[in-house]
Design a protein around this motif. Sequence first.
Motif, PDB file in Angstrom:
ATOM      1  N   ILE A  44      -3.777   0.612  -5.311  1.00 38.56           N
ATOM      2  CA  ILE A  44      -4.059  -0.026  -4.104  1.00 38.56           C
ATOM      3  C   ILE A  44      -5.477   0.270  -3.380  1.00 38.56           C
ATOM      4  O   ILE A  44      -5.951  -0.915  -2.936  1.00 38.56           O
ATOM      5  CB  ILE A  44      -2.972   0.266  -2.996  1.00 38.56           C
ATOM      6  N   VAL A 102      -4.989   5.608   1.689  1.00 32.39           N
ATOM      7  CA  VAL A 102      -3.727   4.808   1.380  1.00 32.39           C
ATOM      8  C   VAL A 102      -2.731   6.000   1.045  1.00 32.39           C
ATOM      9  O   VAL A 102      -2.972   7.033   0.554  1.00 32.39           O
ATOM     10  CB  VAL A 102      -3.658   4.205  -0.060  1.00 32.39           C
ATOM     11  N   GLU A 160       1.632   7.642   1.972  1.00 30.44           N
ATOM     12  CA  GLU A 160       2.786   7.515   2.410  1.00 30.44           C
ATOM     13  C   GLU A 160       3.244   8.229   3.630  1.00 30.44           C
ATOM     14  O   GLU A 160       3.153   9.409   3.802  1.00 30.44           O
ATOM     15  CB  GLU A 160       3.804   8.049   1.253  1.00 30.44           C
ATOM     16  N   VAL A 177       4.075   2.049   2.785  1.00 34.73           N
ATOM     17  CA  VAL A 177       2.597   2.804   2.549  1.00 34.73           C
ATOM     18  C   VAL A 177       1.676   2.236   3.584  1.00 34.73           C
ATOM     19  O   VAL A 177       1.700   0.937   3.858  1.00 34.73           O
ATOM     20  CB  VAL A 177       2.267   2.152   1.088  1.00 34.73           C
ATOM     21  N   VAL A 236      -2.053   1.658   4.814  1.00 32.35           N
ATOM     22  CA  VAL A 236      -3.455   1.280   4.222  1.00 32.35           C
ATOM     23  C   VAL A 236      -4.201   1.484   5.499  1.00 32.35           C
ATOM     24  O   VAL A 236      -4.116   0.515   6.329  1.00 32.35           O
ATOM     25  CB  VAL A 236      -3.508   0.063   3.575  1.00 32.35           C
ATOM     26  N   ILE A 269      -3.888  -6.497  -1.549  1.00 27.85           N
ATOM     27  CA  ILE A 269      -2.795  -5.631  -1.521  1.00 27.85           C
ATOM     28  C   ILE A 269      -1.706  -6.129  -1.919  1.00 27.85           C
ATOM     29  O   ILE A 269      -0.767  -5.662  -2.616  1.00 27.85           O
ATOM     30  CB  ILE A 269      -2.802  -5.201   0.059  1.00 27.85           C
ATOM     31  N   LYS A 275       0.153  -4.121  -4.952  1.00 22.88           N
ATOM     32  CA  LYS A 275       1.328  -3.158  -4.638  1.00 22.88           C
ATOM     33  C   LYS A 275       2.628  -3.804  -5.548  1.00 22.88           C
ATOM     34  O   LYS A 275       2.656  -4.890  -6.137  1.00 22.88           O
ATOM     35  CB  LYS A 275       1.708  -3.278  -3.072  1.00 22.88           C
ATOM     36  N   VAL A 297       3.818  -2.534   2.740  1.00 28.85           N
ATOM     37  CA  VAL A 297       2.269  -1.834   3.194  1.00 28.85           C
ATOM     38  C   VAL A 297       2.093  -2.236   4.640  1.00 28.85           C
ATOM     39  O   VAL A 297       1.929  -3.518   5.089  1.00 28.85           O
ATOM     40  CB  VAL A 297       1.410  -2.670   2.248  1.00 28.85           C
TER      41      VAL A 297
END
Length: 522
Positions: A214, A228, A230, A239, A241, A262, A266, A272
């Motif tokens: 990503i 990026v 978690e 997630v 970004v 993205i 993903k 995201v």
Amino acid sequence: MSLIPPETTTFSAIVERLLANMGAGVDPNAGGMARTLAEAYAREMATFYAMMELAHRSGYLDTAEGAALDNVVAVLGLTRARAGRLTGEVELSRAAPAPEDIGIPAGRQVTGMAADGKPLPLFETLEDATLRKGDTRVLIPVQEVQSDDEDARQAPPVINPFQLTLMPRPILGIEAVSNPAPLRRDSEDETDTDLRARARTAMRDGEKGTLESIAAAVRKQGVQHVTVREPADAPPGVVDVLVGDTDFESDVEGVRRVEAAIRESKAAGILVRLRYARTIFFLFDFKVEPNDDAMDEVTFDRLRRELQQKLSNYMRELPVGASVSRRKLEALFFGDPAVRRISDIQAETFVWGTASETTLEKTLVSESKIRLYGANRDWRLESLEAARVDLVRTQQRITRLRPPTWRLDLVVTLAQGDTRTAEQVRDALRGAVEVHAARLTEEAQQRPSTPTYLTRGKLEEALRSQAHVAGLLGCDVTLPSGTTVVLVSAPSANALTEEVTQLQVSADLRLLFGGAELVGVG
């Protein structure tokens, strides 16, 4: 790589094997019925084995050729680059010499931003390369990743030097990438060797849905700073970004490209959250003492620009939310061989704001927030803040550190029988003064709460032991202000000059040997 040993599938091997299987009474000579039948059959079998071998080899990356190789790499989403693509060389580099060999596989992608703010075409390295131990840069041939989308069709005919500056998947140990020369259109198709090299890297990097994939997809859109991760405060499947480029959220077209990238990279079912970091601009203020005391102002100005660029590069590589370490900054500056010492580093932080209530024009305004924390006095940043240095908007204050210098002019007596020349004695006195100065400054640094003094007695003791003179008759000390004082053991009642019994030493003091009058004995 072969299904059957090749020595058993040749025409002659098949003929001999058939004749042997026909028995002992068969005529094996040329022209005979048995040999003629065996040769006709062997020819068809040898052709069949060759076709089987070719079909087998055409299914593997290492052995397929031509159109067969095109079919193999198509599984990875790759196509052979045709004539008309942009080709040239890129330079991968680092500031310090490489501590060990750094491998750079073929197929690594690089890109950049055009003058209009749009991303340039993607380029891939054509061959494996190595940045050797002790080197700082390596040149690698690259070619354009051809595509049928609108951006690829509008690619410029030439990429000017120093335009390719982004690497979607960074390589550990490589700090910068650039094209030192223009990249121009090529007139030949990509070779099988180059296509195989790209395919090997594509197999290693072809995973999707990972955090790194990503991040790489976002970097391909011209984003320099992306993190990026978690988040710990969210359920699985979420997630974050974080885009750290300055004012990126105001770039509508750039945001559209990032959002599309993205979605393509993903995994299904992953949420995201695209966030933009708030840029905190740092203005550092410190002094530098060069190793060369005779360095002129032009050379020091060059050193200043080099340190500013190092500072900018270091801050640019800091991830979003990372605090600024004072010790790492000091190590960065002391790593320059031209730097002897630096003063305490001060910093002022700025953010985007409005200059006044009557205007809406954005400008950099000083923060009132205090960011210093901890015993090391580092600068703290929040999770959605990115520390940056802008050499245009905030010119860093790096000035020359000039330590206080005392000039010593001595009158000494020589020991009886001293056979040294006057110049040899003065050289010995110069060395003795330097040693004594080092001891005084070391004492001042180790015991900052206790004053350290230069006295006539300690100086004479140092001259006796280091320069091997008989005694010290007089010592004039010229201070940075230009005032000259006489260092004495005890002031006289009717002194015509200013006399002192001691002078307090600072941790950065330098004692300079000015000269010496030598008085012989006997």
